[in-house]
Scaffold this motif. Structure first.
Motif, PDB file in Angstrom:
ATOM      1  N   HIS A  29      47.703  51.470  59.453  1.00  0.00           N
ATOM      2  CA  HIS A  29      48.738  52.299  60.069  1.00  0.00           C
ATOM      3  C   HIS A  29      48.073  53.623  60.750  1.00  0.00           C
ATOM      4  CE1 HIS A  29      51.121  49.343  58.281  1.00  0.00           C
ATOM      5  NE2 HIS A  29      51.867  50.387  57.261  1.00  0.00           N
ATOM      6  N   CYS A  58      55.781  52.922  54.604  1.00  0.00           N
ATOM      7  CA  CYS A  58      54.780  53.687  54.949  1.00  0.00           C
ATOM      8  C   CYS A  58      54.418  53.826  56.464  1.00  0.00           C
ATOM      9  CB  CYS A  58      53.364  52.791  54.442  1.00  0.00           C
ATOM     10  SG  CYS A  58      53.294  52.743  52.635  1.00  0.00           S
ATOM     11  N   SER A  59      54.834  52.596  57.348  1.00  0.00           N
ATOM     12  CA  SER A  59      54.447  52.661  58.785  1.00  0.00           C
ATOM     13  C   SER A  59      55.364  53.572  59.098  1.00  0.00           C
ATOM     14  CB  SER A  59      54.948  51.269  59.262  1.00  0.00           C
ATOM     15  OG  SER A  59      55.747  50.544  58.353  1.00  0.00           O
ATOM     16  N   ASP A 104      60.576  46.539  57.317  1.00  0.00           N
ATOM     17  CA  ASP A 104      61.677  47.162  57.966  1.00  0.00           C
ATOM     18  C   ASP A 104      62.191  46.123  59.293  1.00  0.00           C
ATOM     19  OD1 ASP A 104      62.726  49.886  57.983  1.00  0.00           O
ATOM     20  OD2 ASP A 104      61.922  49.719  60.099  1.00  0.00           O
ATOM     21  N   ILE A 108      65.195  43.337  56.174  1.00  0.00           N
ATOM     22  CA  ILE A 108      66.486  44.306  56.172  1.00  0.00           C
ATOM     23  C   ILE A 108      66.710  44.530  57.626  1.00  0.00           C
ATOM     24  CG2 ILE A 108      65.247  46.397  55.891  1.00  0.00           C
ATOM     25  CD1 ILE A 108      67.420  47.295  54.046  1.00  0.00           C
ATOM     26  N   THR A 136      56.765  50.046  48.753  1.00  0.00           N
ATOM     27  CA  THR A 136      57.274  49.671  47.428  1.00  0.00           C
ATOM     28  C   THR A 136      56.193  48.798  46.411  1.00  0.00           C
ATOM     29  OG1 THR A 136      58.507  47.783  48.393  1.00  0.00           O
ATOM     30  CG2 THR A 136      59.773  49.731  48.019  1.00  0.00           C
TER      31      THR A 136
END
Ligand code: TPP
Ligand code: SF4
Lengths: 341, 602
Positions: A29, A58-59, A104, A108, A136
Motif C-alpha cells: 500500500h 490498512c488500504s 472492503d 462487505i 484484522t
C-alpha cells in the motif's frame, strides 16, 4: 524556481505528500501511495479539487499519506462508494479518488462496488488487493485464489472473486489491473483513470508483508514477480501535451479520452484491443487458468457517459446553488397552492 | 318510530378488495363531502398486497372537525365477500349497511338498516365487459351513498372532475356510473336511517387535502435539498417520488434542460445514507426517506454522521415493527431507536410532526438544524400522516433564507492563521467546517469515524476522546432550544397529557370528551427531541401526566423517565396503542378514566 521543480500547475511535489505512513514497512500500500503522489503531481491535480475517499482497512488509511491539504473522507467498511457518489453529486468539479481494500470491496462492499459501476459514477476506484484482511490480522479475503494458503498454512477452498472480471461483467467503463511494485505501469494507468469520465476500476495487487507474503500466497511479491504478465507498456500524455512517444505503427494502441488526453499502450507479447470487452474477459480467464497475473489496461470505453451526464445535472456544483435557484418561485408556489398543492 | 336525524356526525366505511380501484371512488366521496364545507378525516387501511386482500377506507365527519379515526362504524359499504361477515359485525347498533344484494344474509342483525344493491348486475347491464367494469362499480356505490346521505350530485361531479382532471373522457364514464347508482337508489331504496349530511357554509374554506409525504417533499424542495438517495419502502416511497416529480417540474432549466437535483434510487439503505453524508460533506443539502427496516440498516452510518459531524436529513415514515411487521399499518415505533441510533454514545435531533403543515415546516427546519448543528436530523412521521389525505391550510412560502451554519470559505480562511475542524471556538460546542473544493491550502481536513482531535487528526488519546464526546453532548443540549418547541394548552388542571405526532388528533377529541366527563386536562405536545426544558416544567405543574403514544413499550415515556428529574418522573403514566390502525379517542379515554378513578380512590 526552475520548471523542473514544479508541475504544470506550478506546484511542487511536496504539495502532494501527506502525513508519514503508519503502515508496516514494505507494505504494498505504501508503494501505491508513492505512485499516486507521482501521478497526482504529474497530472497536475489541484489539491482543493481532490476528494480522497476510502473505506476501512490498512488500504483505506492511505488517503492520509498523500496530498495533505486535500479533503479526505475515511468512511465505513465497504461503504466508500456511496460516500464517493454523494460527494460527486454534490460537487461534480471534484476529482473523486476512492481507495479501498479487497475485503472492503469484494466482501462487505461488493454491493456498493457493483452499483457504483452500474451508475458509472465518475470516480477513480483503487482496490489495494492483498488477498487478505490486513487490519484484522490476516484472514483470507474473497480475492484469495483457490488453493492459495494463509500464513498459518491453511488452504483457501473457495472461489476467488476477480475484481476485474466482476467489473467487466458489470459493465465498467474502465478496468485495469496493476501491481504496487510496477510504478512504470501504474502511474500512467492512474493518470488515464483520472482522465476517464466514469468509474475507473484499478485492481492493484499490493502484497501484505506481514500476513500474506509467504510461499503459497498468490499475492506475494515473489509470486507476482514470477507470474505477472503485462499486456502493454503504457504512456500517459495529458491533453495539453504533444505526443512525443515513439512507437511503430501497429505496435501500440492509442486511446484518446474526452479531455484530449491519451494513453499509448505499447504492445508486449499479446494482441488485445482494449475497447473489446469480450476480449478482455477472455484474456482474463485464459491467463488466470494458466496461473498468470494479467496486468495492464484491460478495457476502456472512451465514449463513457457518467451519471451526472445521464441525469442531466447542471455543470455547476449543486452544492453552490442558493435559495433563489432552488426554491419554487412565489408565483408558481401560489399557483400550486391554489391548485390544491 | 321517528328517528332523530344524525347530521354530519358519523363514520362511513367502505370495505373492498385491494386492487379493485376503489381508492379514487373513496377520494371522490371524501372530496365531495369536503366541498360541502363539512370537515372530513379520511383514513385508508390497506394491506401489504397489490391485489386481492381486504382493504378499508373510512371517511369520518364530525361537527367538531376531529381528524382522528373512530372505532365506531356507522355506515358501511360492504363490497368484499371475504370480509362480509366480520364487516357486518363491526357496525355499531343503529348503523347502516349498503351491500351487494347477492351476499348471504344468514347472520342478519336486526339492529341495523340494510340497503341491498345488485352492484354486480348493475355493472353488467350498464358497462361493457372489460377491465374498466370493476372500477366503474366503485362509482356506482358513490352514487348510492350520495343519494342516501344527501350529497348533491354537483358536489360529486366537481370531485370526479377534479379527480380525473387530466382525463375528461374517464370523468364522463365515471359520472355515468355515479348516475346509475343515484338512479338505482332513487327508484329502489327507501331511506329509513338517521344519517345525513348537510352543507356547512364556509366550513372548509381555505383548506385543501394533502398527505404528509407530499408536504414533506415540498419542504425538501423549499429547503434547497439537491441530493436525495432512497430505497423504496412503504410508507415512505411517495415522499421521494413526490420530490422527484417536484424537481422535474420546478428544477429543470427550460433553456438547458438541466435539472438542479441529483436523485439516486440506491441499491439499499446502507448506500442511501452513505450518499447523503457524502453529499453533505461536499456541501449539498441531502436527504433520504425510509421506514423502520431502512433505519435499522442505516444505524452504522448515522453514528458516523454524528461523530464525524455531518449534516443529513432522514425521514422515517414509521410503520409497524418489529421486523417486517405490518408494512402498511401505522405506528410510532421508532422513536427510542432513532433517538440514539448507532453503537456507542449517540443522540440525535428528532423532529415529530403531527400535521401536514408541520411535515412541511419541520422538513425545512430539519435542513437548517442539520447544517447549524452539523449532525443527522430525523423527521419522524408515520404512515397515518404520510399517506392519508388530511385537510390543511395552504403551505406558507418560506420567508427566511437557508441557515447553512458555520462554513468557512477561502476568504474566511485567509483571515485565520489556523483553524481546527473540531475546535469549539465560539463556546457553543459547534465547530467550523470547510467544504471540498474550497480554494485555500488550509481548507482540507480528514473526515473520519475513528478517534480524532480538534484538528481532525487521528488520535487515540484518552483525554482528547472524552473531551470530544463531552462537546458532542453539549452540542446536543444546545439543540434543545433550537428545535421546534412543545405546544402547551394549559388551564391549571391536575391531569396533564403528553403526546406527539399523529397521536395529537386523538388527544384533541379525547380531551373534549374527558372534559365532558368531568376530567379536564392540560396538554403538552412534544414536537422534537431532545426535550425542551418546558417539558420538565409542565410535568412539575401536574399531579399526574399521561404520556400517550402508538407503540407497545411506551417509548417516549421511557425517554422522559430517563431524562427528567426524579421528582417529575414519579408523576408520569403511560397509555399505549399498538395494533396498527391509527389511535382513536377511546384508546385514550378508557384507560385514563380507569386510572383516574383508581388515583382518586387511592
Ligand atoms: C462493519 C465492520 N465489520 C468489521 C470491521 C473490521 N474490519 C476492519 S478492516 C477489515 C478488513 C480489511 O481488509 P481489506 O479491505 O482487505 O484491507 P487491508 O487491511 O487488507 O488493506 C475488517 C474486517 C469493520 N471495521 N466494520
Ligand atoms: S498488515 Fe499488511 S496490509 Fe496492513 S499495513 Fe501491514 S503489511 Fe500492509
Amino acid at each position: 524556481m526552475t520548471a523542473t521543480n514544479v508541475n504544470i500547475i506550478g506546484l511542487t511535489r511536496d504539495v502532494y505528500k501527506g502525513l508519514p505512513s503508519t503502515l508496516c514497512a514494505g507494505c504494498g500500500h505504501n508503494s501505491i501511495t508513492n505512485h499516486l503522489i507521482k501521478a497526482l503531481y504529474e497530472y497536475g491535480v489541484q489539491p482543493h479539487r481532490l476528494a480522497k475517499m476510502s473505506g476501512i482497512g490498512c488500504s483505506s488509511k492511505t488517503p492520509a499519506y498523500f496530498v495533505d491539504s486535500a479533503h479526505g473522507f475515511n468512511s465505513l467498511h465497504g461503504r466508500m462508494p456511496s460516500a464517493a457518489t454523494g460527494a460527486k453529486l454534490a460537487n461534480r468539479e471534484l476529482l473523486v479518488l476512492g481507495i479501498s481494500g479487497d475485503g472492503d470491496t469484494a466482501s462487505i462492499g461488493l454491493g456498493q462496488f457493483a452499483h457504483m459501476i452500474r451508475r458509472n459514477i465518475d470516480c477513480t476506484y483503487i482496490v489495494e488487493n492483498n488477498g487478505c484482511y490486513g487490519l484484522t490480522k490476516g484472514q483470507f479475503s474473497a480475492t484469495a485464489d483457490v488453493g492459495s494458503s494463509s500464513k498459518g498454512g491453511k488452504r483457501n477452498e473457495y472461489e476467488t472473486i476477480d475484481i476485474c472480471g466482476v467489473a467487466l461483467e458489470l459493465g465498467a467503463t474502465f478496468v485495469a489491473r496493476s501491481f504496487s511494485g510496477d510504478g512504470k505501469q501504474l502511474v500512467p494507468l492512474l493518470e488515464a483513470a483520472f482522465s476517464h469520465r466514469g468509474t475507473a476500476i484499478l485492481d492493484i495487487v499490493s502484497p501484505c508483508v506481514t500476513f500474506n507474503d509467504h510461499e503459497g500466497s498468490t499475492k506475494s511479491y515473489a509470486h507476482v514477480k514470477e507470474h505477472g504478465f503485462a499486456l502493454h507498456a503504457p504512456d500517459f500524455i495529458a491533453g495539453s501535451q504533444e505526443i512525443v512517444v515513439d512507437y511503430e505503427p501497429g505496435a501500440a494502441q492509442d486511446v484518446e479520452f474526452e479531455d484530449g488526453s491519451h494513453v499509448i499502450l505499447r504492445k508486449l507479447d499479446v494482441e488485445h484491443d482494449v475497447t473489446d470487452r469480450l476480449g478482455a474477459s477472455r484474456i482474463l480467464h485464459q491467463t488466470r487458468e494458466r496461473g498468470e497475473l494479467l496486468t495492464g489496461l484491460l478495457y476502456v470505453d472512451t465514449k463513457s457517459r457518467d451519471f451526472c451526464e445521464r441525469e442531466a445535472m447542471p455543470s455547476a456544483p449543486l452544492a453552490h446553488l442558493g435559495s433563489s435557484e432552488l426554491r419554487i418561485g412565489r408565483d408558481d408556489w401560489a399557483a400550486l397552492m391554489a391548485a390544491g398543492g | 318510530m321517528a328517528q332523530e336525524a344524525i347530521v354530519n356526525d358519523f363514520t362511513l366505511r367502505v370495505a373492498t378488495v385491494n386492487g379493485s380501484g376503489s381508492q379514487s371512488s373513496n377520494l371522490v366521496l371524501a372530496t365531495a363531502i369536503f366541498r360541502l364545507g363539512i370537515a372530513v378525516a379520511p383514513k385508508n387501511v390497506f394491506p401489504s398486497n397489490i391485489e386481492g386482500l381486504p382493504t378499508w377506507f373510512d371517511v369520518r365527519v364530525t361537527p367538531q372537525g376531529y381528524q382522528c379515526r373512530s372505532r365506531e362504524i356507522d355506515v358501511l359499504v360492504a363490497l368484499n365477500p371475504a370480509t362480509w361477515q366480520s364487516d357486518l359485525a363491526s357496525v355499531r347498533p343503529g348503523g347502516v349497511i349498503v351491500h351487494e344484494s347477492a351476499y348471504p344474509m344468514t347472520t342478519l342483525r336486526d339492529d341495523l338498516t340494510f340497503y341491498a344493491v345488485p352492484f354486480g348486475e348493475l355493472a353488467k347491464s350498464h358497462f361493457d365487459a372489460g377491465p374498466l367494469r370493476k372500477y366503474l362499480v366503485n362509482m356506482v356505490y358513490v352514487g348510492v351513498v350520495a343519494e342516501l346521505l344527501g350529497i348533491p350530485i354537483e358536489s360529486i361531479e366537481a370531485a370526479v372532475r377534479g379527480q380525473f382532471s387530466k382525463k375528461p373522457a374517464a370523468a364522463e364514464k365515471n359520472m355515468v356510473a355515479v348516475h346509475v347508482g343515484v338512479e338505482y337508489a332513487r327508484a329502489n331504496l327507501r331511506k329509513h336511517d338517521p344519517y345525513r349530511l348537510e352543507a356547512v357554509a364556509g366550513g372548509t374554506d381555505g383548506l385543501m387535502f394533502m398527505d404528509g409525504n407530499r408536504s414533506a417533499a415540498l419542504g425538501c424542495v423549499m429547503a434547497g435539498c439537491t441530493v436525495a438517495a432512497w430505497y423504496p419502502i412503504t410508507p415512505s416511497s411517495s415522499l421521494c417520488e413526490n420530490f422527484i416529480a417536484l424537481c422535474d417540474r420546478y428544477r429543470v432549466d427550460p433553456q438547458t434542460g438541466k435539472r438542479k437535483a441529483a436523485i439516486v434510487q440506491a441499491e439499499d439503505e446502507l448506500a442511501a445514507i452513505g450518499m447523503v453524508f457524502g453529499a453533505t460533506w461536499a456541501g449539498a443539502r441531502a436527504m433520504t426517506s425510509t421506514s423502520g427496516p431502512g433505519i435499522s440498516l442505516m444505524a452504522e452510518y448515522v453514528g458516523f454522521g454524528y461523530y464525524a459531524e455531518l449534516p443529513g436529513v432522514i425521514f422515517d415514515v414509521q410503520r409497524v415493527g418489529p421486523s417486517t411487521g405490518l408494512p402498511t399499518r401505522t405506528m410510532q415505533g421508532d422513536v427510542a431507536f432513532a433517538y440514539t441510533l448507532s453503537h456507542g454514545d449517540t443522540k440525535h435531533i428528532v423532529l415529530l410532526p403531527a400535521t401536514v403543515g408541520e411535515a412541511y415546516a419541520f422538513a425545512m427546519q430539519a435542513f437548517d438544524l442539520a447544517d447549524r448543528f452539523q449532525t443527522p436530523v430525523f423527521v419522524l412521521s408515520d404512515l397515518d400522516l404520510g399517506m392519508n389525505p388530511w385537510m390543511t391550510p395552504p403551505l406558507p412560502y418560506p420567508e427566511r433564507d437557508f441557515d447553512r451554519g458555520k462554513v468557512l470559505n477561502a476568504h474566511d480562511l485567509a483571515q485565520l492563521e489556523s483553524w481546527g475542524r473540531y475546535r469549539d471556538v465560539d463556546g457553543d460546542a459547534i465547530p467550523y467546517r470547510t467544504l471540498p473544493g474550497t480554494d485555500h491550502p488550509n481548507a482540507g481536513y480528514f473526515t473520519r469515524g475513528t478517534g480524532h482531535d480538534e484538528a481532525a487528526h487521528y488520535s487515540e488519546d484518552a483525554a482528547t476522546f472524552a473531551r470530544n464526546l463531552d462537546r458532542l453532548v453539549r452540542k446536543h443540549d444546545a439543540a434543545r432550544a433550537a428545535v421546534p418547541q412543545p405546544i402547551v394548552d394549559e388551564a391549571g388542571h391536575a391531569v396533564g397529557l403528553i403526546a406527539y405526532g399523529t397521536t395529537h388528533h386523538a388527544i384533541v377529541e379525547a380531551r373534549d370528551r374527558l372534559n365532558d366527563a368531568g376530567i379536564p386536562t392540560d396538554y403538552l405536545r412534544v414536537c422534537a427531541l431532545p426535550f425542551a426544558p418546558e417539558v420538565q416544567a409542565f410535568v412539575e405543574r401536574h399531579e399526574r401526566v399521561y404520556v400517550v403514544e402508538q407503540n407497545r413499550d411506551g417509548q417516549l415515556h421511557t425517554l422522559l423517565r430517563s431524562e427528567l428529574a426524579t421528582h417529575a418522573i414519579e408523576r408520569l403514566r403511560s397509555i399505549r396503542h399498538y395494533n396498527g390502525v391509527p389511535i382513536d379517542a377511546r384508546a385514550i379515554i378508557d384507560p385514563l378514566v380507569d386510572a383516574e378513578r383508581a388515583a382518586v380512590t387511592a
